[in-house]
Design a protein around this motif. Structure first.
Motif, PDB file in Angstrom:
ATOM      1  N   ARG A 116       0.843  -1.194   0.000  1.00 53.80           N
ATOM      2  CA  ARG A 116       0.000   0.000   0.000  1.00 53.80           C
ATOM      3  C   ARG A 116       0.875   1.240   0.000  1.00 53.80           C
ATOM      4  NH1 ARG A 116      -2.772   0.827   4.556  1.00 53.80           N
ATOM      5  NH2 ARG A 116      -4.196   2.202   3.476  1.00 53.80           N
ATOM      6  N   THR A 117       0.663   2.104  -0.987  1.00 51.67           N
ATOM      7  CA  THR A 117       1.456   3.318  -1.107  1.00 51.67           C
ATOM      8  C   THR A 117       0.566   4.530  -1.368  1.00 51.67           C
ATOM      9  OG1 THR A 117       1.790   3.139  -3.499  1.00 51.67           O
ATOM     10  CG2 THR A 117       3.406   2.021  -2.095  1.00 51.67           C
ATOM     11  N   ALA A 118       1.170   5.703  -1.174  1.00 55.25           N
ATOM     12  CA  ALA A 118       0.558   6.982  -1.553  1.00 55.25           C
ATOM     13  C   ALA A 118       1.554   7.673  -2.475  1.00 55.25           C
ATOM     14  CB  ALA A 118       0.281   7.837  -0.331  1.00 55.25           C
ATOM     15  N   ALA A 119       1.056   8.317  -3.514  1.00 56.14           N
ATOM     16  CA  ALA A 119       1.953   8.946  -4.489  1.00 56.14           C
ATOM     17  C   ALA A 119       1.390  10.278  -4.953  1.00 56.14           C
ATOM     18  CB  ALA A 119       2.160   8.026  -5.687  1.00 56.14           C
ATOM     19  N   LEU A 120       2.308  11.143  -5.394  1.00 54.61           N
ATOM     20  CA  LEU A 120       1.941  12.454  -5.901  1.00 54.61           C
ATOM     21  C   LEU A 120       2.122  12.509  -7.409  1.00 54.61           C
ATOM     22  CD1 LEU A 120       1.227  15.472  -5.452  1.00 54.61           C
ATOM     23  CD2 LEU A 120       3.697  15.884  -5.312  1.00 54.61           C
ATOM     24  N   ALA A 121       1.059  12.883  -8.104  1.00 51.52           N
ATOM     25  CA  ALA A 121       1.120  13.141  -9.545  1.00 51.52           C
ATOM     26  C   ALA A 121       1.220  14.657  -9.708  1.00 51.52           C
ATOM     27  CB  ALA A 121      -0.115  12.587 -10.252  1.00 51.52           C
ATOM     28  N   HIS A 122       2.448  15.147  -9.715  1.00 52.37           N
ATOM     29  CA  HIS A 122       2.689  16.586  -9.842  1.00 52.37           C
ATOM     30  C   HIS A 122       3.032  16.894 -11.305  1.00 52.37           C
ATOM     31  CE1 HIS A 122       3.892  20.630  -8.972  1.00 52.37           C
ATOM     32  NE2 HIS A 122       5.088  20.412  -9.472  1.00 52.37           N
ATOM     33  N   VAL A 123       2.208  17.732 -11.931  1.00 53.68           N
ATOM     34  CA  VAL A 123       2.364  18.063 -13.346  1.00 53.68           C
ATOM     35  C   VAL A 123       2.889  19.492 -13.473  1.00 53.68           C
ATOM     36  CG1 VAL A 123       1.151  18.369 -15.545  1.00 53.68           C
ATOM     37  CG2 VAL A 123       0.517  16.487 -14.007  1.00 53.68           C
ATOM     38  N   ARG A 124       3.905  19.644 -14.317  1.00 52.88           N
ATOM     39  CA  ARG A 124       4.449  20.964 -14.645  1.00 52.88           C
ATOM     40  C   ARG A 124       4.721  20.971 -16.142  1.00 52.88           C
ATOM     41  NH1 ARG A 124       9.621  22.940 -11.520  1.00 52.88           N
ATOM     42  NH2 ARG A 124       8.079  23.342  -9.920  1.00 52.88           N
ATOM     43  N   ASP A 125       4.236  21.992 -16.829  1.00 52.66           N
ATOM     44  CA  ASP A 125       4.438  22.130 -18.273  1.00 52.66           C
ATOM     45  C   ASP A 125       4.021  20.866 -19.028  1.00 52.66           C
ATOM     46  OD1 ASP A 125       5.477  24.715 -17.889  1.00 52.66           O
ATOM     47  OD2 ASP A 125       7.499  23.907 -17.546  1.00 52.66           O
ATOM     48  N   ARG A 126       2.880  20.284 -18.599  1.00 52.19           N
ATOM     49  CA  ARG A 126       2.273  19.116 -19.246  1.00 52.19           C
ATOM     50  C   ARG A 126       3.161  17.870 -19.176  1.00 52.19           C
ATOM     51  NH1 ARG A 126      -2.335  19.723 -21.352  1.00 52.19           N
ATOM     52  NH2 ARG A 126      -2.082  18.099 -22.912  1.00 52.19           N
ATOM     53  N   ARG A 127       4.008  17.815 -18.138  1.00 57.05           N
ATOM     54  CA  ARG A 127       4.866  16.656 -17.876  1.00 57.05           C
ATOM     55  C   ARG A 127       4.678  16.236 -16.416  1.00 57.05           C
ATOM     56  NH1 ARG A 127       7.664  18.520 -22.251  1.00 57.05           N
ATOM     57  NH2 ARG A 127       9.165  17.072 -23.139  1.00 57.05           N
ATOM     58  N   LEU A 128       4.856  14.939 -16.155  1.00 60.80           N
ATOM     59  CA  LEU A 128       4.675  14.378 -14.821  1.00 60.80           C
ATOM     60  C   LEU A 128       6.020  14.180 -14.132  1.00 60.80           C
ATOM     61  CD1 LEU A 128       2.842  13.083 -12.651  1.00 60.80           C
ATOM     62  CD2 LEU A 128       3.028  10.935 -13.936  1.00 60.80           C
ATOM     63  N   LEU A 129       6.112  14.655 -12.901  1.00 60.61           N
ATOM     64  CA  LEU A 129       7.327  14.524 -12.106  1.00 60.61           C
ATOM     65  C   LEU A 129       7.536  13.071 -11.690  1.00 60.61           C
ATOM     66  CD1 LEU A 129       9.681  15.822 -10.501  1.00 60.61           C
ATOM     67  CD2 LEU A 129       8.069  16.039  -8.592  1.00 60.61           C
ATOM     68  N   GLN A 130       8.770  12.596 -11.870  1.00 57.53           N
ATOM     69  CA  GLN A 130       9.168  11.260 -11.434  1.00 57.53           C
ATOM     70  C   GLN A 130      10.492  11.375 -10.685  1.00 57.53           C
ATOM     71  OE1 GLN A 130       7.396   7.921 -12.727  1.00 57.53           O
ATOM     72  NE2 GLN A 130       6.087   9.643 -12.211  1.00 57.53           N
ATOM     73  N   THR A 131      10.714  10.457  -9.756  1.00 59.92           N
ATOM     74  CA  THR A 131      11.930  10.457  -8.952  1.00 59.92           C
ATOM     75  C   THR A 131      12.659   9.127  -9.132  1.00 59.92           C
ATOM     76  OG1 THR A 131      10.863   9.526  -6.980  1.00 59.92           O
ATOM     77  CG2 THR A 131      10.839  11.927  -7.219  1.00 59.92           C
ATOM     78  N   ARG A 132      13.982   9.186  -9.006  1.00 61.94           N
ATOM     79  CA  ARG A 132      14.797   7.967  -9.070  1.00 61.94           C
ATOM     80  C   ARG A 132      15.622   7.892  -7.790  1.00 61.94           C
ATOM     81  NH1 ARG A 132      19.800   6.805 -10.006  1.00 61.94           N
ATOM     82  NH2 ARG A 132      20.348   8.890 -10.743  1.00 61.94           N
ATOM     83  N   SER A 133      15.521   6.762  -7.108  1.00 58.48           N
ATOM     84  CA  SER A 133      16.288   6.555  -5.882  1.00 58.48           C
ATOM     85  C   SER A 133      17.734   6.244  -6.218  1.00 58.48           C
ATOM     86  CB  SER A 133      15.704   5.390  -5.069  1.00 58.48           C
ATOM     87  OG  SER A 133      14.414   5.703  -4.607  1.00 58.48           O
ATOM     88  N   ALA A 134      18.618   6.585  -5.302  1.00 56.94           N
ATOM     89  CA  ALA A 134      20.041   6.302  -5.468  1.00 56.94           C
ATOM     90  C   ALA A 134      20.247   4.803  -5.689  1.00 56.94           C
ATOM     91  CB  ALA A 134      20.811   6.772  -4.238  1.00 56.94           C
ATOM     92  N   GLY A 135      21.071   4.476  -6.675  1.00 55.22           N
ATOM     93  CA  GLY A 135      21.390   3.086  -6.959  1.00 55.22           C
ATOM     94  C   GLY A 135      20.347   2.335  -7.753  1.00 55.22           C
ATOM     95  N   LYS A 136      19.282   3.010  -8.186  1.00 54.36           N
ATOM     96  CA  LYS A 136      18.222   2.356  -8.963  1.00 54.36           C
ATOM     97  C   LYS A 136      18.100   3.027 -10.324  1.00 54.36           C
ATOM     98  CE  LYS A 136      15.856   0.465  -5.106  1.00 54.36           C
ATOM     99  NZ  LYS A 136      14.630   0.184  -4.455  1.00 54.36           N
ATOM    100  N   GLU A 137      17.515   2.305 -11.262  1.00 54.24           N
ATOM    101  CA  GLU A 137      17.385   2.800 -12.629  1.00 54.24           C
ATOM    102  C   GLU A 137      15.982   3.318 -12.935  1.00 54.24           C
ATOM    103  OE1 GLU A 137      18.120   0.991 -17.084  1.00 54.24           O
ATOM    104  OE2 GLU A 137      19.083   0.022 -15.386  1.00 54.24           O
ATOM    105  N   VAL A 138      14.976   2.765 -12.278  1.00 53.33           N
ATOM    106  CA  VAL A 138      13.591   3.101 -12.589  1.00 53.33           C
ATOM    107  C   VAL A 138      13.161   4.386 -11.871  1.00 53.33           C
ATOM    108  CG1 VAL A 138      12.552   1.731 -10.739  1.00 53.33           C
ATOM    109  CG2 VAL A 138      11.283   2.102 -12.848  1.00 53.33           C
TER     110      VAL A 138
END
Length: 132
Positions: A3-25
């Motif tokens: 079970r998770t909670a996530a933020l869909a933050h849109v700026r300039d018609r693009r969605l923010l994504q994050t990458r954790s250290a040591g991971k590719e996705v």
């Protein structure tokens, strides 16, 4: 079930994504909901930890279920996703190594993608909020 909670933050018609250290996705900012915590509480805590800013003016986009990327086959993700604004410019904090904003096509063309994120990308595109 994760079970998770996530933020869909849109700026300039693009969605923010994050990458954790040591991971590719890349994933949306957010994370696991702790015992006794609501999805709303988890959203606020996780975004502050990962992006160093607070979520303001948010609303629930929906609940998305998909295969949990990076886990054993059959492990499912149950993600409560919110749209919202931030009270400042996000910056990588804690375990986060990188932030990027993606269109649907940019994200989908990456070598590794999170199935839950793809569902959110599709919903936001269907709503006319992000570009392909």
């Amino acid at each position: 079930m994760i079970r998770t909670a996530a933020l869909a933050h849109v700026r300039d018609r693009r969605l923010l994504q994050t990458r954790s250290a040591g991971k590719e996705v890349f994933y949306m900012a957010g994370g696991k909901i702790d015992a006794g915590e609501t999805p709303d509480q988890a959203l606020h805590r996780e975004v502050r930890e990962e992006l160093g800013v607070a979520v303001v003016d948010h609303r629930q986009l929906g609940v998305f279920e998909a295969e949990a990327f990076g886990h054993a086959p059959g492990v499912r993700l149950h993600m409560t996703c919110f749209t919202g604004e931030l009270d400042g410019d996000p910056r990588p904090s804690g375990e986060i190594a990188e932030l990027r904003y993606f269109t649907v096509g940019e994200y989908a063309s990456m070598r590794h993608v999170a199935p839950g994120s793809l569902l959110v990308f599709q919903r936001l595109f269907d709503l006319g909020l992000i570009d392909w």
